[in-house]
Design a protein around this motif. Sequence first.
Motif, mmCIF file in Angstrom:
data_model
loop_
_atom_site.group_PDB
_atom_site.id
_atom_site.type_symbol
_atom_site.label_atom_id
_atom_site.label_comp_id
_atom_site.label_asym_id
_atom_site.label_seq_id
_atom_site.Cartn_x
_atom_site.Cartn_y
_atom_site.Cartn_z
ATOM 1 N N PHE A 100 9.163 -81.088 -55.266
ATOM 2 C CA PHE A 100 9.737 -79.896 -55.907
ATOM 3 C C PHE A 100 9.865 -78.753 -54.899
ATOM 4 C CE2 PHE A 100 7.787 -81.016 -60.342
ATOM 5 C CZ PHE A 100 8.723 -82.009 -60.506
ATOM 6 N N MET A 101 8.795 -78.534 -54.144
ATOM 7 C CA MET A 101 8.774 -77.426 -53.197
ATOM 8 C C MET A 101 9.806 -77.628 -52.082
ATOM 9 S SD MET A 101 5.593 -75.966 -50.919
ATOM 10 C CE MET A 101 5.590 -77.417 -49.844
ATOM 11 N N GLN A 102 9.880 -78.830 -51.550
ATOM 12 C CA GLN A 102 10.829 -79.105 -50.482
ATOM 13 C C GLN A 102 12.262 -78.936 -50.959
ATOM 14 O OE1 GLN A 102 9.584 -83.033 -49.177
ATOM 15 N NE2 GLN A 102 8.292 -82.161 -47.556
ATOM 16 N N ALA A 103 12.529 -79.368 -52.179
ATOM 17 C CA ALA A 103 13.880 -79.215 -52.723
ATOM 18 C C ALA A 103 14.233 -77.741 -52.882
ATOM 19 C CB ALA A 103 13.986 -79.930 -54.067
ATOM 20 N N ALA A 104 13.262 -76.949 -53.316
ATOM 21 C CA ALA A 104 13.508 -75.519 -53.499
ATOM 22 C C ALA A 104 13.673 -74.801 -52.170
ATOM 23 C CB ALA A 104 12.358 -74.894 -54.286
ATOM 24 N N ALA A 105 13.011 -75.305 -51.130
ATOM 25 C CA ALA A 105 13.043 -74.640 -49.830
ATOM 26 C C ALA A 105 14.232 -75.062 -48.966
ATOM 27 C CB ALA A 105 11.745 -74.911 -49.080
ATOM 28 N N GLU A 106 14.920 -76.123 -49.356
ATOM 29 C CA GLU A 106 16.024 -76.637 -48.542
ATOM 30 C C GLU A 106 17.143 -75.619 -48.364
ATOM 31 O OE1 GLU A 106 17.374 -80.256 -50.265
ATOM 32 O OE2 GLU A 106 15.808 -81.474 -49.331
ATOM 33 N N ALA A 108 17.799 -71.735 -48.507
ATOM 34 C CA ALA A 108 17.181 -70.414 -48.591
ATOM 35 C C ALA A 108 17.978 -69.476 -49.486
ATOM 36 C CB ALA A 108 17.040 -69.810 -47.193
ATOM 37 N N GLN A 109 19.286 -69.591 -49.466
ATOM 38 C CA GLN A 109 20.121 -68.708 -50.287
ATOM 39 C C GLN A 109 19.958 -69.019 -51.767
ATOM 40 O OE1 GLN A 109 21.746 -65.935 -49.277
ATOM 41 N NE2 GLN A 109 20.694 -66.450 -47.369
ATOM 42 N N SER A 110 19.822 -70.296 -52.089
ATOM 43 C CA SER A 110 19.604 -70.687 -53.477
ATOM 44 C C SER A 110 18.255 -70.163 -53.966
ATOM 45 C CB SER A 110 19.654 -72.208 -53.616
ATOM 46 O OG SER A 110 19.393 -72.602 -54.947
ATOM 47 N N GLY A 111 17.225 -70.267 -53.114
ATOM 48 C CA GLY A 111 15.915 -69.754 -53.485
ATOM 49 C C GLY A 111 15.940 -68.252 -53.710
ATOM 50 N N LYS A 112 16.647 -67.555 -52.845
ATOM 51 C CA LYS A 112 16.759 -66.104 -53.012
ATOM 52 C C LYS A 112 17.494 -65.765 -54.298
ATOM 53 C CE LYS A 112 18.249 -61.875 -50.645
ATOM 54 N NZ LYS A 112 18.874 -61.309 -49.420
ATOM 55 N N GLY A 142 3.410 -67.279 -52.630
ATOM 56 C CA GLY A 142 3.075 -66.270 -51.645
ATOM 57 C C GLY A 142 4.096 -66.229 -50.527
ATOM 58 N N LYS A 143 4.519 -67.408 -50.092
ATOM 59 C CA LYS A 143 5.578 -67.474 -49.074
ATOM 60 C C LYS A 143 6.877 -66.888 -49.609
ATOM 61 C CE LYS A 143 8.472 -70.744 -46.516
ATOM 62 N NZ LYS A 143 8.694 -69.820 -45.390
ATOM 63 N N VAL A 144 7.191 -67.188 -50.869
ATOM 64 C CA VAL A 144 8.425 -66.678 -51.458
ATOM 65 C C VAL A 144 8.451 -65.151 -51.439
ATOM 66 C CG1 VAL A 144 9.759 -66.460 -53.600
ATOM 67 C CG2 VAL A 144 8.891 -68.700 -52.899
ATOM 68 N N VAL A 145 7.378 -64.506 -51.894
ATOM 69 C CA VAL A 145 7.411 -63.044 -51.967
ATOM 70 C C VAL A 145 7.428 -62.428 -50.574
ATOM 71 C CG1 VAL A 145 6.332 -63.028 -54.245
ATOM 72 C CG2 VAL A 145 4.889 -62.713 -52.212
ATOM 73 N N LEU A 146 6.754 -63.067 -49.610
ATOM 74 C CA LEU A 146 6.816 -62.564 -48.240
ATOM 75 C C LEU A 146 8.216 -62.701 -47.662
ATOM 76 C CD1 LEU A 146 3.431 -63.893 -46.789
ATOM 77 C CD2 LEU A 146 4.009 -61.525 -47.337
ATOM 78 N N ASP A 147 8.876 -63.826 -47.949
ATOM 79 C CA ASP A 147 10.248 -64.006 -47.467
ATOM 80 C C ASP A 147 11.204 -63.005 -48.102
ATOM 81 O OD1 ASP A 147 9.818 -65.989 -45.593
ATOM 82 O OD2 ASP A 147 10.177 -67.644 -46.997
ATOM 83 N N MET A 148 10.987 -62.687 -49.376
ATOM 84 C CA MET A 148 11.836 -61.697 -50.021
ATOM 85 C C MET A 148 11.630 -60.313 -49.395
ATOM 86 S SD MET A 148 13.676 -63.428 -52.102
ATOM 87 C CE MET A 148 13.537 -64.733 -50.853
ATOM 88 N N LEU A 165 2.410 -68.431 -44.403
ATOM 89 C CA LEU A 165 2.834 -67.211 -43.713
ATOM 90 C C LEU A 165 4.050 -67.401 -42.814
ATOM 91 C CD1 LEU A 165 -0.729 -65.951 -42.667
ATOM 92 C CD2 LEU A 165 0.595 -65.302 -44.702
ATOM 93 N N SER A 166 4.486 -68.655 -42.637
ATOM 94 C CA SER A 166 5.630 -68.910 -41.762
ATOM 95 C C SER A 166 6.926 -68.475 -42.432
ATOM 96 C CB SER A 166 5.712 -70.391 -41.404
ATOM 97 O OG SER A 166 4.559 -70.794 -40.691
ATOM 98 N N PRO A 167 7.792 -67.769 -41.714
ATOM 99 C CA PRO A 167 9.006 -67.242 -42.340
ATOM 100 C C PRO A 167 10.133 -68.266 -42.430
ATOM 101 C CG PRO A 167 8.933 -66.585 -40.046
ATOM 102 C CD PRO A 167 7.641 -67.331 -40.314
#
Length: 261
Positions: A100-106, A108-112, A142-148, A165-167
């Motif tokens: 699930f996480m990998q699919a969501a992270a593939e 970045a624009q969709s996640g945003k 946590g990664k999501v909110v930091l990336d935002m 913590l990786s961007p």
Amino acid sequence: MRPFLPSLLIMSSSLVQADIQTREIPYQSADGTQLLAYYAYDDAAQTPRPGVLVVHEWWGLNDYTKRRARDLAALGYTALAIDMYGEGKNTRHPADAKAFMQAAAENAQSGKARFLAGLELLKQQPQTDASRLAAIGYCFGGKVVLDMARQGVPLAGVVSFHGNLSPAVPASPGSIKARILVEHGEADSMVGPEQVKAFKAEMDQAGADYRFVSLPGAKHAFSNPDADAYQAQGLDLAYQKQADERSWSDMQAFFEKLFGE
């Protein structure tokens, strides 16, 4: 700010819960993904309150994430636990969570887009003061909110609990508008010293207003009481009550300063 109904904190849990209203709200992102949010607020509040987005761990939008939304509502905020996977799906199996996480992270624009759809939904709620918004996230969240924050999404502040913590895209000087609080487990084997060092260097270079808290002896997922149950599945996770309470207290102080008048 004083209208946060501090008396709720000393009332019995049954009385507090009687004032907390919750509901699920279907919505969708700009890419058409069907999403499901969990909204919580205190119906005793007489005026619009600051709003806080809650972004789930890699397990998805589960009961723990929803409980955190209710906890925020009990403090006087409006809270929306958003869905980064679609259709509110969640799991207790690490292999599924990873997929699930990998699919969501593939993408970045969709996640945003999914995050922004949740932010817009929170702003639309009549109990929310749309001029005062923040976000918190756990683990993947946590990664999501930091990336935002790195991408300059208009938030007053973000809080990462045991987050990666990786961007996705490193912050650039001046790109971060939100204040940042990171609550990190010192014994977190999934987010090691090199990642911490790189994060601090990135934040310093970007000129971010941030605070990094290293919690002694705390492992990954230190805030989630269910973490210990996952050790049998080979995950180096552990709940630590002291770190949980300390990090939540830090968040409260952060928000009080952020939204204070």
